[in-house]
Design a protein around this motif. Structure first.
Motif, PDB file in Angstrom:
ATOM      1  N   ALA B  15       0.816  -1.215   0.000  1.00  0.00           N
ATOM      2  CA  ALA B  15       0.000   0.000   0.000  1.00  0.00           C
ATOM      3  C   ALA B  15       0.846   1.260   0.000  1.00  0.00           C
ATOM      4  O   ALA B  15       0.419   2.313  -0.469  1.00  0.00           O
ATOM      5  CB  ALA B  15      -0.926  -0.024   1.217  1.00  0.00           C
ATOM      6  N   GLU B  16       2.085   1.155   0.533  1.00  0.00           N
ATOM      7  CA  GLU B  16       2.959   2.333   0.557  1.00  0.00           C
ATOM      8  C   GLU B  16       3.237   2.834  -0.851  1.00  0.00           C
ATOM      9  O   GLU B  16       3.311   4.042  -1.102  1.00  0.00           O
ATOM     10  CB  GLU B  16       4.271   1.988   1.256  1.00  0.00           C
ATOM     11  CG  GLU B  16       4.136   1.737   2.749  1.00  0.00           C
ATOM     12  CD  GLU B  16       3.718   0.318   3.048  1.00  0.00           C
ATOM     13  OE1 GLU B  16       3.513  -0.451   2.099  1.00  0.00           O
ATOM     14  OE2 GLU B  16       3.584  -0.027   4.245  1.00  0.00           O
ATOM     15  N   TYR B  17       3.410   1.865  -1.771  1.00  0.00           N
ATOM     16  CA  TYR B  17       3.687   2.273  -3.137  1.00  0.00           C
ATOM     17  C   TYR B  17       2.493   3.025  -3.713  1.00  0.00           C
ATOM     18  O   TYR B  17       2.651   4.012  -4.435  1.00  0.00           O
ATOM     19  CB  TYR B  17       3.989   1.044  -4.010  1.00  0.00           C
ATOM     20  CG  TYR B  17       5.255   0.303  -3.615  1.00  0.00           C
ATOM     21  CD1 TYR B  17       6.173   0.863  -2.733  1.00  0.00           C
ATOM     22  CD2 TYR B  17       5.527  -0.954  -4.140  1.00  0.00           C
ATOM     23  CE1 TYR B  17       7.315   0.176  -2.383  1.00  0.00           C
ATOM     24  CE2 TYR B  17       6.683  -1.639  -3.800  1.00  0.00           C
ATOM     25  CZ  TYR B  17       7.568  -1.071  -2.911  1.00  0.00           C
ATOM     26  OH  TYR B  17       8.708  -1.737  -2.553  1.00  0.00           O
ATOM     27  N   VAL B  18       1.316   2.548  -3.396  1.00  0.00           N
ATOM     28  CA  VAL B  18       0.117   3.190  -3.928  1.00  0.00           C
ATOM     29  C   VAL B  18      -0.026   4.593  -3.364  1.00  0.00           C
ATOM     30  O   VAL B  18      -0.318   5.553  -4.084  1.00  0.00           O
ATOM     31  CB  VAL B  18      -1.126   2.335  -3.598  1.00  0.00           C
ATOM     32  CG1 VAL B  18      -2.394   3.015  -4.097  1.00  0.00           C
ATOM     33  CG2 VAL B  18      -0.984   0.948  -4.196  1.00  0.00           C
ATOM     34  N   GLU B  19       0.213   4.721  -2.069  1.00  0.00           N
ATOM     35  CA  GLU B  19       0.096   6.041  -1.441  1.00  0.00           C
ATOM     36  C   GLU B  19       1.151   7.002  -1.985  1.00  0.00           C
ATOM     37  O   GLU B  19       0.878   8.173  -2.232  1.00  0.00           O
ATOM     38  CB  GLU B  19       0.242   5.894   0.075  1.00  0.00           C
ATOM     39  CG  GLU B  19      -0.917   5.183   0.741  1.00  0.00           C
ATOM     40  CD  GLU B  19      -2.166   6.042   0.771  1.00  0.00           C
ATOM     41  OE1 GLU B  19      -2.029   7.275   0.714  1.00  0.00           O
ATOM     42  OE2 GLU B  19      -3.274   5.476   0.840  1.00  0.00           O
ATOM     43  N   ALA B  20       2.357   6.483  -2.128  1.00  0.00           N
ATOM     44  CA  ALA B  20       3.434   7.353  -2.605  1.00  0.00           C
ATOM     45  C   ALA B  20       3.192   7.805  -4.039  1.00  0.00           C
ATOM     46  O   ALA B  20       3.475   8.952  -4.392  1.00  0.00           O
ATOM     47  CB  ALA B  20       4.768   6.621  -2.510  1.00  0.00           C
ATOM     48  N   ALA B  21       2.657   6.905  -4.837  1.00  0.00           N
ATOM     49  CA  ALA B  21       2.422   7.274  -6.235  1.00  0.00           C
ATOM     50  C   ALA B  21       1.256   8.233  -6.373  1.00  0.00           C
ATOM     51  O   ALA B  21       1.157   8.953  -7.375  1.00  0.00           O
ATOM     52  CB  ALA B  21       2.165   6.023  -7.071  1.00  0.00           C
ATOM     53  N   ALA B  22       0.381   8.240  -5.371  1.00  0.00           N
ATOM     54  CA  ALA B  22      -0.800   9.094  -5.480  1.00  0.00           C
ATOM     55  C   ALA B  22      -0.421  10.565  -5.454  1.00  0.00           C
ATOM     56  O   ALA B  22      -1.014  11.375  -6.163  1.00  0.00           O
ATOM     57  CB  ALA B  22      -1.771   8.774  -4.347  1.00  0.00           C
TER      58      ALA B  22
END
Lengths: 178, 435
Positions: B15-22
């Motif tokens: 989920a960190e990747y998703v949050e960071a990419a957002a």
């Protein structure tokens, strides 16, 4: 916390905080505002049922993932219908919601191996390239939006994504997954 | 696994990747704003500096350090080749006297006449042609003059223009913008390239009749004797580095020095018995030097220092023609020079002056390929300009093309070479210290 207390206010708070992002993901996949809204509602219902016992650490990512999964299912169903799947395809799609996965054990193992490999690949990527990759293939964001957000030209975004894909291909081949 | 399945697979990435990419761009924009502050400050400072620098550069310094005579043209022991600094006990000193007669007297003397009568330069109220008269025996007509300047110090090194048709350097006029009080104004050395050379000395403002005599003494090596018959000087020339000059001479060999095709060639035998020019130091009461096999070749090197206050530079002149190698060999084979260490005679064969600044030759040596390497230290203000004069004394029977002398390498990056000016001069010249 509201979900775990079974407080219906949790749904409103979720829509308020993550609704925009979740709808954007579904809209990018499906290309339809109405379908995106339906995916959002499906995701909220799914979250209401899953929490508890689920305890997601990142609520935002969790809801976006739910919405995305529903959007991908709709996308797959819609394209199967266009390919001439007919009612049978729709019926299978309806049954898939209540039945266990039709995948066999071997395929599930392969999928897990592939997932771990992709995670390693993403972990090795520079942060900026990883964000670019996730933004494109997870959020399904348009190139133009990515270019604006990352302050790059569209050509630069395309070239960078192409290089990342080539790198992913080499990575998967190296690990024997292609 | 098809594309859609892969897309579904991506749903399970951390989920960190998703949050960071957002929202990765949000942090970058904030950082960019923060970074913008020093960038804007730096730009503002650069603009101010750019506006103020030209004025500061042309501003005359309030106090000009008089170069210590002992620090000029001194070879020290820290030379890489084991140099020497103190004059040899056997060295002789010579004295040159320079006399000027004011405009009131109205006397005028030709160059050659003054040469024979000895160092009397006369300047009249009007233009006085200095290129008349007879040639001095043994003095070739192809050679002439040069001027080394300590403009900021009020010092002028003068050398005499030869009889006729001498200068081929193409210099037309050089005037100083920094005349000292009491100095004659309008001193102009005019030299035209081509067949004829006209050198005039003009004095427009001069008080009552007076005559000034300055003496310059040079330490010489054994084998150098006093010169009693050398010609005198008529040319008063001053050089200065002006902004226009520097601008015009950004390219080497540009502008003021334009050798004739084939360079300024001095043919063998064109110099008569004469001594070298003055060296560092000023001690009255000595006699002039003489060396039968020496003539002088002057190389003027303009340089600008932009580095630290203590500035060490290594200048190398590319003397690659065989004749120059011959020069070197002749020096080495000269019985009079044989006993001298390279560092010793290097101190003899060159004179180094820097306009208004202290400088010294750390060492000078001939290279295996015939090149001459000078290591020069200049005590210089940061960013200011200086004129570096190096004088070489070369045997008279060796032909040297001026084109053979050029700066090959300036090993200090923070020093810009503006111009290399090569002049061949009579070894008999004088230094005038005008008040």
């Amino acid at each position: 916390m509201l979900f775990e207390n079974r407080n219906e206010q949790a749904l409103a708070e979720t829509v308020s905080q993550y609704g925009v992002r979740c709808r954007a993901v579904a809209r990018n996949i499906l290309g339809s505002e109405e379908d995106a809204e339906e995916c959002m509602n499906d995701a909220l219902l799914s979250a209401w049922n899953a929490i508890p016992p689920a305890h997601p650490k990142h609520y935002g990512a969790y809801f976006q993932t739910l919405v995305r999964n529903f959007a991908l299912k709709r996308y797959a169903a819609a394209h199967a219908e266009k390919r001439g799947g007919g009612q049978m395809t729709l019926a299978l799609a309806e049954l898939s919601e209540c039945l266990a996965s039709g995948e066999n054990v071997e395929r599930t193992i392969d999928r897990r191996i592939m997932l771990e490999s992709v995670k390693r690949f993403l972990a090795d990527l520079p942060e900026r390239q990883r964000n670019l990759f996730v933004r494109r293939y997870w959020h399904a964001a348009p190139i133009s939006d990515i270019a604006v957000d990352f302050e790059m030209s569209e050509i630069n975004v395309k070239v960078t994504l192409s290089r990342i894909r080539n790198r992913l291909q080499k990575h998967l081949r190296k690990e024997g997954l292609l | 696994m098809n594309e859609l399945e892969f897309m579904e697979l991506l749903s399970e990435i951390p989920a960190e990747y998703v949050e960071a990419a957002a929202a990765p761009q949000k942090r970058r924009r904030i950082l960019r704003k923060i970074y913008g502050i020093p960038v804007a400050a730096a730009c503002l400072a650069a603009m101010i500096a750019a506006a103020a620098y030209p004025r500061l550069r042309t501003e005359k310094p309030e106090q000009i350090l008089q170069p210590d005579e002992s620090s000029c043209a001194v070879v020290t022991d820290d030379s890489a080749i084991g140099g020497t600094t103190t004059p040899d006990p056997g060295m002789t000193v010579y004295e040159t006297a320079y006399t000027t007669v004011n405009a009131v007297t109205g006397r005028s003397t030709t160059a050659d006449a003054s040469g024979y009568t000895g160092r009397t330069t006369t300047v009249g109220g009007s233009d006085t042609a200095a290129n008349t008269g007879t040639e001095r025996p043994g003095l070739n007509a192809n050679t002439t003059k040069t001027t080394a300047v300590h403009a900021n110090q009020g010092q002028t090194t003068k050398t005499t223009a030869g009889p006729t048709n001498a200068v081929t350097t193409g210099k037309t006029a050089r005037t100083t913008g920094k005349e000292t009080p009491g100095r004659t104004t309008g001193n102009t050395a005019r030299t035209t390239s081509g067949a004829t050379t006209r050198t005039t000395a003009r004095q427009t403002t001069r008080p009552t009749a007076d005559s000034t005599t300055r003496t310059v003494t040079t330490a010489l090596s054994p084998g150098w004797s006093a010169d009693t018959t050398r010609p005198a000087v008529t040319t008063a020339g001053m050089m200065n580095i002006t902004t226009a000059m520097m601008a015009a001479t950004t390219a080497p060999h540009a502008s003021t020095t334009s050798p004739q095709p084939g360079g300024t060639v001095i043919t063998p035998g064109q110099w008569g018995p004469s001594g070298p020019g003055p060296m560092a130091g000023t001690t009255p009461g000595a006699s002039a030097p003489e060396h039968p096999d020496i003539r002088s070749l002057k190389i003027i090197q303009f340089a600008q220092q932009t580095g630290d206050r203590y500035f060490a530079d290594e200048l190398r002149w590319n003397l690659i023609e065989p004749s120059v190698t011959q020069i070197r060999d002749e020096f080495l084979n000269d019985p009079a020079m044989a006993e001298l260490d390279v560092s010793e005679y290097s101190g003899l064969i060159m004179q180094l002056t820097v306009e208004g600044r202290d400088a010294r030759v750390v060492y000078a040596k001939w290279n295996d390929d015939g090149g001459l390497t000078l290591k020069v230290e200049i005590l210089e203000e940061k960013g200011s300009c200086c004129e570096l004069n190096v004088m070489l004394f070369i045997p008279h029977d060796v032909s040297v093309s001026a084109d053979a002398c050029r700066v090959l390498k300036n090993q200090t990056d923070d020093s810009d070479i503006f111009m290399t000016d090569i002049e061949e001069i009579d070894s008999n010249h004088e230094i005038s210290l005008e008040s």
